[in-house]
Scaffold this motif. Structure first.
Motif, PDB file in Angstrom:
ATOM      1  N   ARG A  80      14.149 -13.505   0.819  1.00 37.38           N
ATOM      2  CA  ARG A  80      12.694 -13.412   0.746  1.00 37.38           C
ATOM      3  C   ARG A  80      12.127 -13.574   2.148  1.00 37.38           C
ATOM      4  NH1 ARG A  80      10.521 -17.976  -2.810  1.00 37.38           N
ATOM      5  NH2 ARG A  80       8.597 -17.133  -2.023  1.00 37.38           N
ATOM      6  N   LEU A  81      10.858 -13.212   2.317  1.00 38.42           N
ATOM      7  CA  LEU A  81      10.214 -13.437   3.612  1.00 38.42           C
ATOM      8  C   LEU A  81      10.190 -14.935   3.891  1.00 38.42           C
ATOM      9  CD1 LEU A  81       7.135 -11.017   3.552  1.00 38.42           C
ATOM     10  CD2 LEU A  81       9.416 -10.611   4.486  1.00 38.42           C
ATOM     11  N   ASN A  82      10.289 -15.300   5.141  1.00 39.63           N
ATOM     12  CA  ASN A  82      10.365 -16.713   5.495  1.00 39.63           C
ATOM     13  C   ASN A  82       9.069 -17.454   5.196  1.00 39.63           C
ATOM     14  OD1 ASN A  82      11.792 -18.968   6.481  1.00 39.63           O
ATOM     15  ND2 ASN A  82      10.680 -18.805   8.409  1.00 39.63           N
ATOM     16  N   ASP A  83       7.941 -16.817   5.469  1.00 39.54           N
ATOM     17  CA  ASP A  83       6.666 -17.488   5.207  1.00 39.54           C
ATOM     18  C   ASP A  83       5.512 -16.473   5.190  1.00 39.54           C
ATOM     19  OD1 ASP A  83       5.890 -16.996   7.912  1.00 39.54           O
ATOM     20  OD2 ASP A  83       6.734 -18.899   8.551  1.00 39.54           O
ATOM     21  N   GLU A  84       4.344 -16.978   4.953  1.00 37.19           N
ATOM     22  CA  GLU A  84       3.143 -16.140   4.836  1.00 37.19           C
ATOM     23  C   GLU A  84       2.803 -15.426   6.144  1.00 37.19           C
ATOM     24  OE1 GLU A  84      -0.091 -14.353   2.934  1.00 37.19           O
ATOM     25  OE2 GLU A  84       1.639 -15.394   2.108  1.00 37.19           O
ATOM     26  N   HIS A  85       3.215 -15.972   7.287  1.00 38.43           N
ATOM     27  CA  HIS A  85       2.925 -15.326   8.568  1.00 38.43           C
ATOM     28  C   HIS A  85       3.545 -13.933   8.643  1.00 38.43           C
ATOM     29  CE1 HIS A  85       2.481 -19.628   9.883  1.00 38.43           C
ATOM     30  NE2 HIS A  85       1.342 -19.097  10.252  1.00 38.43           N
ATOM     31  N   ILE A  86       4.745 -13.788   8.125  1.00 38.63           N
ATOM     32  CA  ILE A  86       5.408 -12.482   8.165  1.00 38.63           C
ATOM     33  C   ILE A  86       4.628 -11.486   7.313  1.00 38.63           C
ATOM     34  CG2 ILE A  86       7.577 -11.236   7.802  1.00 38.63           C
ATOM     35  CD1 ILE A  86       7.550 -13.583   9.964  1.00 38.63           C
ATOM     36  N   HIS A  87       4.173 -11.926   6.149  1.00 40.79           N
ATOM     37  CA  HIS A  87       3.333 -11.062   5.303  1.00 40.79           C
ATOM     38  C   HIS A  87       2.082 -10.631   6.063  1.00 40.79           C
ATOM     39  CE1 HIS A  87       0.847  -9.627   2.013  1.00 40.79           C
ATOM     40  NE2 HIS A  87      -0.071 -10.501   2.391  1.00 40.79           N
ATOM     41  N   LYS A  88       1.433 -11.553   6.743  1.00 39.97           N
ATOM     42  CA  LYS A  88       0.202 -11.234   7.477  1.00 39.97           C
ATOM     43  C   LYS A  88       0.466 -10.249   8.611  1.00 39.97           C
ATOM     44  CE  LYS A  88      -2.184 -15.542   6.477  1.00 39.97           C
ATOM     45  NZ  LYS A  88      -2.694 -16.808   7.032  1.00 39.97           N
ATOM     46  N   ILE A  89       1.586 -10.414   9.311  1.00 38.85           N
ATOM     47  CA  ILE A  89       1.927  -9.492  10.394  1.00 38.85           C
ATOM     48  C   ILE A  89       2.115  -8.084   9.841  1.00 38.85           C
ATOM     49  CG2 ILE A  89       3.735  -8.883  12.069  1.00 38.85           C
ATOM     50  CD1 ILE A  89       4.117 -11.977  12.426  1.00 38.85           C
ATOM     51  N   LEU A  90       2.834  -7.972   8.728  1.00 36.19           N
ATOM     52  CA  LEU A  90       3.034  -6.658   8.097  1.00 36.19           C
ATOM     53  C   LEU A  90       1.698  -6.066   7.651  1.00 36.19           C
ATOM     54  CD1 LEU A  90       6.194  -7.488   5.963  1.00 36.19           C
ATOM     55  CD2 LEU A  90       6.120  -6.122   8.068  1.00 36.19           C
ATOM     56  N   GLU A  91       0.875  -6.874   7.023  1.00 35.92           N
ATOM     57  CA  GLU A  91      -0.425  -6.433   6.530  1.00 35.92           C
ATOM     58  C   GLU A  91      -1.322  -5.956   7.671  1.00 35.92           C
ATOM     59  OE1 GLU A  91      -2.970  -8.285   3.044  1.00 35.92           O
ATOM     60  OE2 GLU A  91      -3.137  -9.500   4.856  1.00 35.92           O
ATOM     61  N   LEU A  92      -1.361  -6.715   8.758  1.00 38.18           N
ATOM     62  CA  LEU A  92      -2.179  -6.328   9.906  1.00 38.18           C
ATOM     63  C   LEU A  92      -1.660  -5.045  10.552  1.00 38.18           C
ATOM     64  CD1 LEU A  92      -2.909  -9.775  11.560  1.00 38.18           C
ATOM     65  CD2 LEU A  92      -4.575  -8.209  10.530  1.00 38.18           C
ATOM     66  N   GLY A  93      -0.329  -4.875  10.572  1.00 36.24           N
ATOM     67  CA  GLY A  93       0.242  -3.645  11.117  1.00 36.24           C
ATOM     68  C   GLY A  93      -0.189  -2.432  10.320  1.00 36.24           C
ATOM     69  N   ILE A  94      -0.136  -2.552   8.995  1.00 41.49           N
ATOM     70  CA  ILE A  94      -0.568  -1.444   8.130  1.00 41.49           C
ATOM     71  C   ILE A  94      -2.055  -1.168   8.330  1.00 41.49           C
ATOM     72  CG2 ILE A  94      -0.972  -0.751   5.729  1.00 41.49           C
ATOM     73  CD1 ILE A  94       1.601  -2.282   5.024  1.00 41.49           C
ATOM     74  N   GLU A  95      -2.850  -2.221   8.371  1.00 36.33           N
ATOM     75  CA  GLU A  95      -4.296  -2.065   8.555  1.00 36.33           C
ATOM     76  C   GLU A  95      -4.601  -1.366   9.865  1.00 36.33           C
ATOM     77  OE1 GLU A  95      -7.996  -5.071   9.370  1.00 36.33           O
ATOM     78  OE2 GLU A  95      -6.530  -5.677   7.850  1.00 36.33           O
ATOM     79  N   HIS A  96      -3.956  -1.793  10.940  1.00 36.83           N
ATOM     80  CA  HIS A  96      -4.195  -1.186  12.240  1.00 36.83           C
ATOM     81  C   HIS A  96      -3.757   0.284  12.256  1.00 36.83           C
ATOM     82  CE1 HIS A  96      -4.753  -0.920  16.555  1.00 36.83           C
ATOM     83  NE2 HIS A  96      -3.525  -0.433  16.652  1.00 36.83           N
ATOM     84  N   TYR A  97      -2.582   0.552  11.702  1.00 38.56           N
ATOM     85  CA  TYR A  97      -2.064   1.912  11.646  1.00 38.56           C
ATOM     86  C   TYR A  97      -2.986   2.813  10.842  1.00 38.56           C
ATOM     87  CZ  TYR A  97       0.944   5.899  10.822  1.00 38.56           C
ATOM     88  OH  TYR A  97       1.443   7.172  10.743  1.00 38.56           O
ATOM     89  N   SER A  98      -3.502   2.305   9.714  1.00 34.66           N
ATOM     90  CA  SER A  98      -4.401   3.092   8.858  1.00 34.66           C
ATOM     91  C   SER A  98      -5.696   3.436   9.583  1.00 34.66           C
ATOM     92  CB  SER A  98      -4.731   2.307   7.582  1.00 34.66           C
ATOM     93  OG  SER A  98      -3.576   2.115   6.826  1.00 34.66           O
ATOM     94  N   GLU A  99      -6.180   2.536  10.400  1.00 32.33           N
ATOM     95  CA  GLU A  99      -7.419   2.786  11.142  1.00 32.33           C
ATOM     96  C   GLU A  99      -7.213   3.820  12.250  1.00 32.33           C
ATOM     97  OE1 GLU A  99      -8.808  -0.985  12.549  1.00 32.33           O
ATOM     98  OE2 GLU A  99      -9.371  -1.661  10.529  1.00 32.33           O
ATOM     99  N   MET A 100      -5.986   3.915  12.743  1.00 34.96           N
ATOM    100  CA  MET A 100      -5.689   4.871  13.822  1.00 34.96           C
ATOM    101  C   MET A 100      -5.538   6.284  13.290  1.00 34.96           C
ATOM    102  SD  MET A 100      -3.038   2.674  16.207  1.00 34.96           S
ATOM    103  CE  MET A 100      -1.873   3.978  16.054  1.00 34.96           C
ATOM    104  N   ALA A 101      -5.154   6.406  12.018  1.00 37.59           N
ATOM    105  CA  ALA A 101      -4.857   7.728  11.442  1.00 37.59           C
ATOM    106  C   ALA A 101      -6.113   8.519  11.158  1.00 37.59           C
ATOM    107  CB  ALA A 101      -4.074   7.554  10.151  1.00 37.59           C
TER     108      ALA A 101
END
Length: 101
Positions: A80-101
């Motif tokens: 499993r993911l180690n903690d909530e920080h990893i989830h947030k990093i993934l989520e922010l990456g998707i959000e940033h990528y979506s805004e660039m597209a």
């Protein structure tokens, strides 16, 4: 956040941390675990259509760098993911990528 006060060694360590997200297999594993919550090597390998050895190799890297953790269920390791920080990093990456597209 005071990034100007970070030592060169800290910046180097942070760069190494971000490099972990630069491998497509590792990123697929992280997204899979983020979505599913937890899974065995076999489940991950089947879902990603990859070999168990390839998944195990990348899980070892992720585990050594504390992005994932595991628990034993009999002889099987469940990841499993180690903690909530990893989830947030993934989520922010998707959000940033979506805004660039």
């Amino acid at each position: 956040m005071e990034t100007l006060n970070l030592a060169d060694e800290d910046i180097s360590d942070l760069a190494d941390f971000y490099k972990l997200f630069g491998d497509t297999t590792r990123l697929k594993i992280l997204f899979f675990l983020d979505e599913k919550g937890e899974a065995s090597v076999n489940t991950i390998a089947d879902a990603l259509l990859m070999s168990q050895s390839a998944i195990s190799q990348q899980l070892k890297v992720l585990r050594q760098n504390r992005l994932v953790r595991f628990r034993k269920d009999g002889k099987m390791a469940i990841y499993r993911l180690n903690d909530e920080h990893i989830h947030k990093i993934l989520e922010l990456g998707i959000e940033h990528y979506s805004e660039m597209a």
